[in-house]
Scaffold this active site. Structure first.
Site, PDB file in Angstrom:
ATOM      1  CG  HIS A  36     -30.336  -3.191 -23.771  1.00  0.00           C
ATOM      2  ND1 HIS A  36     -29.810  -2.084 -23.787  1.00  0.00           N
ATOM      3  CD2 HIS A  36     -30.893  -3.387 -25.003  1.00  0.00           C
ATOM      4  CE1 HIS A  36     -29.528  -1.372 -24.837  1.00  0.00           C
ATOM      5  NE2 HIS A  36     -30.499  -2.165 -25.628  1.00  0.00           N
ATOM      6  CG  HIS A  62     -34.486  -0.652 -28.702  1.00  0.00           C
ATOM      7  ND1 HIS A  62     -34.479  -0.654 -27.402  1.00  0.00           N
ATOM      8  CD2 HIS A  62     -33.319  -1.039 -29.047  1.00  0.00           C
ATOM      9  CE1 HIS A  62     -33.261  -0.899 -26.832  1.00  0.00           C
ATOM     10  NE2 HIS A  62     -32.415  -1.304 -28.021  1.00  0.00           N
ATOM     11  CG  ASP A  63     -32.627  -4.540 -29.116  1.00  0.00           C
ATOM     12  OD1 ASP A  63     -32.263  -4.023 -30.284  1.00  0.00           O
ATOM     13  OD2 ASP A  63     -32.062  -3.982 -28.125  1.00  0.00           O
ATOM     14  CD  GLU A  66     -31.316  -5.412 -34.508  1.00  0.00           C
ATOM     15  OE1 GLU A  66     -31.561  -4.404 -34.721  1.00  0.00           O
ATOM     16  OE2 GLU A  66     -30.108  -5.416 -33.689  1.00  0.00           O
ATOM     17  CG  ASP A  67     -31.889  -8.811 -30.292  1.00  0.00           C
ATOM     18  OD1 ASP A  67     -31.498  -9.038 -31.427  1.00  0.00           O
ATOM     19  OD2 ASP A  67     -31.638  -8.087 -29.406  1.00  0.00           O
ATOM     20  CG  ASP A 123     -29.585   0.843 -28.395  1.00  0.00           C
ATOM     21  OD1 ASP A 123     -29.774  -0.054 -27.586  1.00  0.00           O
ATOM     22  OD2 ASP A 123     -29.387   0.432 -29.636  1.00  0.00           O
TER      23      ASP A 123
HETATM   24  P1  NDP Z   1     -21.426  -6.614 -31.126  1.00  0.00           P
HETATM   25  O1  NDP Z   1     -20.180  -5.899 -31.424  1.00  0.00           O
HETATM   26  O2  NDP Z   1     -22.352  -5.726 -32.133  1.00  0.00           O
HETATM   27  O3  NDP Z   1     -22.163  -6.568 -29.804  1.00  0.00           O
HETATM   28  C1  NDP Z   1     -22.461  -5.210 -29.167  1.00  0.00           C
HETATM   29  C2  NDP Z   1     -23.830  -5.541 -29.127  1.00  0.00           C
HETATM   30  O4  NDP Z   1     -24.259  -6.487 -28.183  1.00  0.00           O
HETATM   31  C3  NDP Z   1     -24.457  -4.140 -28.613  1.00  0.00           C
HETATM   32  O5  NDP Z   1     -24.647  -3.132 -29.682  1.00  0.00           O
HETATM   33  C4  NDP Z   1     -25.729  -4.675 -27.930  1.00  0.00           C
HETATM   34  O6  NDP Z   1     -26.611  -4.621 -28.791  1.00  0.00           O
HETATM   35  C5  NDP Z   1     -25.359  -5.964 -27.490  1.00  0.00           C
HETATM   36  N1  NDP Z   1     -25.040  -6.416 -26.110  1.00  0.00           N
HETATM   37  C6  NDP Z   1     -25.528  -7.308 -25.436  1.00  0.00           C
HETATM   38  N2  NDP Z   1     -24.890  -7.224 -24.160  1.00  0.00           N
HETATM   39  C7  NDP Z   1     -24.126  -6.172 -23.961  1.00  0.00           C
HETATM   40  C8  NDP Z   1     -23.365  -5.873 -22.989  1.00  0.00           C
HETATM   41  N3  NDP Z   1     -23.272  -6.370 -21.768  1.00  0.00           N
HETATM   42  N4  NDP Z   1     -22.595  -4.671 -23.424  1.00  0.00           N
HETATM   43  C9  NDP Z   1     -22.815  -4.038 -24.546  1.00  0.00           C
HETATM   44  N5  NDP Z   1     -23.402  -4.519 -25.623  1.00  0.00           N
HETATM   45  C10 NDP Z   1     -24.036  -5.623 -25.274  1.00  0.00           C
HETATM   46  O7  NDP Z   1     -21.502  -7.774 -31.326  1.00  0.00           O
HETATM   47  P2  NDP Z   1     -21.827  -8.885 -32.588  1.00  0.00           P
HETATM   48  O8  NDP Z   1     -21.501 -10.142 -32.316  1.00  0.00           O
HETATM   49  O9  NDP Z   1     -23.174  -8.535 -32.851  1.00  0.00           O
HETATM   50  O10 NDP Z   1     -21.276  -8.383 -33.914  1.00  0.00           O
HETATM   51  C11 NDP Z   1     -20.012  -8.875 -34.437  1.00  0.00           C
HETATM   52  C12 NDP Z   1     -19.146  -7.463 -35.080  1.00  0.00           C
HETATM   53  O11 NDP Z   1     -18.017  -7.294 -34.029  1.00  0.00           O
HETATM   54  C13 NDP Z   1     -18.693  -7.685 -36.217  1.00  0.00           C
HETATM   55  O12 NDP Z   1     -19.181  -6.678 -37.108  1.00  0.00           O
HETATM   56  C14 NDP Z   1     -17.054  -7.421 -36.176  1.00  0.00           C
HETATM   57  O13 NDP Z   1     -16.709  -6.226 -36.625  1.00  0.00           O
HETATM   58  C15 NDP Z   1     -16.954  -7.365 -34.554  1.00  0.00           C
HETATM   59  N6  NDP Z   1     -15.879  -8.451 -34.142  1.00  0.00           N
HETATM   60  C16 NDP Z   1     -14.536  -7.820 -33.529  1.00  0.00           C
HETATM   61  C17 NDP Z   1     -13.974  -8.748 -32.919  1.00  0.00           C
HETATM   62  C18 NDP Z   1     -12.630  -8.278 -32.412  1.00  0.00           C
HETATM   63  O14 NDP Z   1     -11.928  -8.842 -31.489  1.00  0.00           O
HETATM   64  N7  NDP Z   1     -12.242  -6.850 -32.740  1.00  0.00           N
HETATM   65  C19 NDP Z   1     -14.095 -10.201 -32.829  1.00  0.00           C
HETATM   66  C20 NDP Z   1     -15.381 -10.536 -33.350  1.00  0.00           C
HETATM   67  C21 NDP Z   1     -16.237  -9.619 -34.124  1.00  0.00           C
HETATM   68  P3  NDP Z   1     -28.198  -4.432 -28.442  1.00  0.00           P
HETATM   69  O15 NDP Z   1     -28.498  -3.048 -28.016  1.00  0.00           O
HETATM   70  O16 NDP Z   1     -28.862  -4.718 -29.926  1.00  0.00           O
HETATM   71  O17 NDP Z   1     -28.548  -5.423 -27.338  1.00  0.00           O
HETATM   72 ZN    ZN Z   2     -30.379  -2.130 -28.124  1.00  0.00          ZN
END
Ligand code: NDP
Ligand code: ZN
Length: 179
Positions: A36, A62-63, A66-67, A123
């Site tokens: 990523h 960048h991550d 955070e991670d 990103d």
């Molecule tokens: P996110 O919705 O934030 O997950 C997306 C993040 O995961 C991306 O920004 C990315 O961040 C990372 N990521 C890792 N693998 C992938 C991939 N294959 N494709 C895309 N993104 C990827 O989930 P979280 O669990 O962090 O946050 C939960 C949020 O989701 C809550 O705020 C809630 O509102 C919502 N939610 C919604 C639900 C629903 O059914 N509608 C259920 C549960 C939660 P990075 O760039 O940092 O890697």
């Molecule tokens: Zn990222």
């Protein structure tokens, strides 16, 4: 980029790969996480035309804070103050809930530096393409839609940072809403 820039960039790749070594993406194939940040840097270079080595290093890193257990002090020590500060600008506060973090991204995006905005746009492009490729495990269409809607609220405020990245995002959002 000159050779000195390239050495710094490759060092960032090495550093980030070690930090993310136990992490996987959320896709069903469990892609190594390091793909990523490397991909985000590639989008900045290839599609954004960005030649600023500090932005590329920050994209690769960048991550990490955070991670992983990485600290800003550690980034500053290895990559200098300006790279560490770009990463700081794109790092969410882990003390807040996921919902609060998402709200703050919408609220704060327009106040970021140009360098931080570039990393943010690339990103989001990477993550939206990933979501278009395949849904993460446990996600449904509705969750993907919510993610696209939120990402558009963040990105539409910072299109001024780069015309090419802005165009790319606008296309992603309009193709998604047409589905
Ligand atoms: P996110 O919705 O934030 O997950 C997306 C993040 O995961 C991306 O920004 C990315 O961040 C990372 N990521 C890792 N693998 C992938 C991939 N294959 N494709 C895309 N993104 C990827 O989930 P979280 O669990 O962090 O946050 C939960 C949020 O989701 C809550 O705020 C809630 O509102 C919502 N939610 C919604 C639900 C629903 O059914 N509608 C259920 C549960 C939660 P990075 O760039 O940092 O890697
Ligand atoms: Zn990222």
């Amino acid at each position: 980029a000159c050779n000195a820039d390239l050495a710094d960039i490759i060092y960032a790749v090495d550093f980030a790969a070690r930090k993310h070594k136990n992490q996987r993406r959320k896709d069903p194939e469990k892609t190594p996480y390091i793909n990523h940040p490397i991909g985000v840097a590639h989008i900045l270079i290839q599609e954004g035309g960005i030649e600023d080595g500090e932005v590329i290093q920050a994209a690769i890193l960048h991550d990490t804070v955070e991670d992983t257990d990485t600290t800003f002090e550690e980034l500053e020590e290895h990559f200098g103050k300006s790279v560490a500060n770009i990463v700081r600008e794109v790092t969410d506060n882990k003390l807040l809930s996921k919902e609060e973090r998402k709200e703050l991204q919408v609220k704060n995006a327009s106040h970021k530096s140009l360098q931080a905005k570039l990393v943010k746009l690339a990103d989001k492009i990477y993550n939206l393409r990933d979501l278009n490729r395949v849904l993460p495990e446990g996600w449904d269409e509705n969750r993907r839609r919510e993610y696209f809607n939120w990402a558009e609220k963040v990105c539409c405020q910072i299109y001024d940072a780069n015309d090419h990245l802005a165009k790319c995002l606008q296309t992603l959002f309009s193709e998604f809403s047409g589905k």
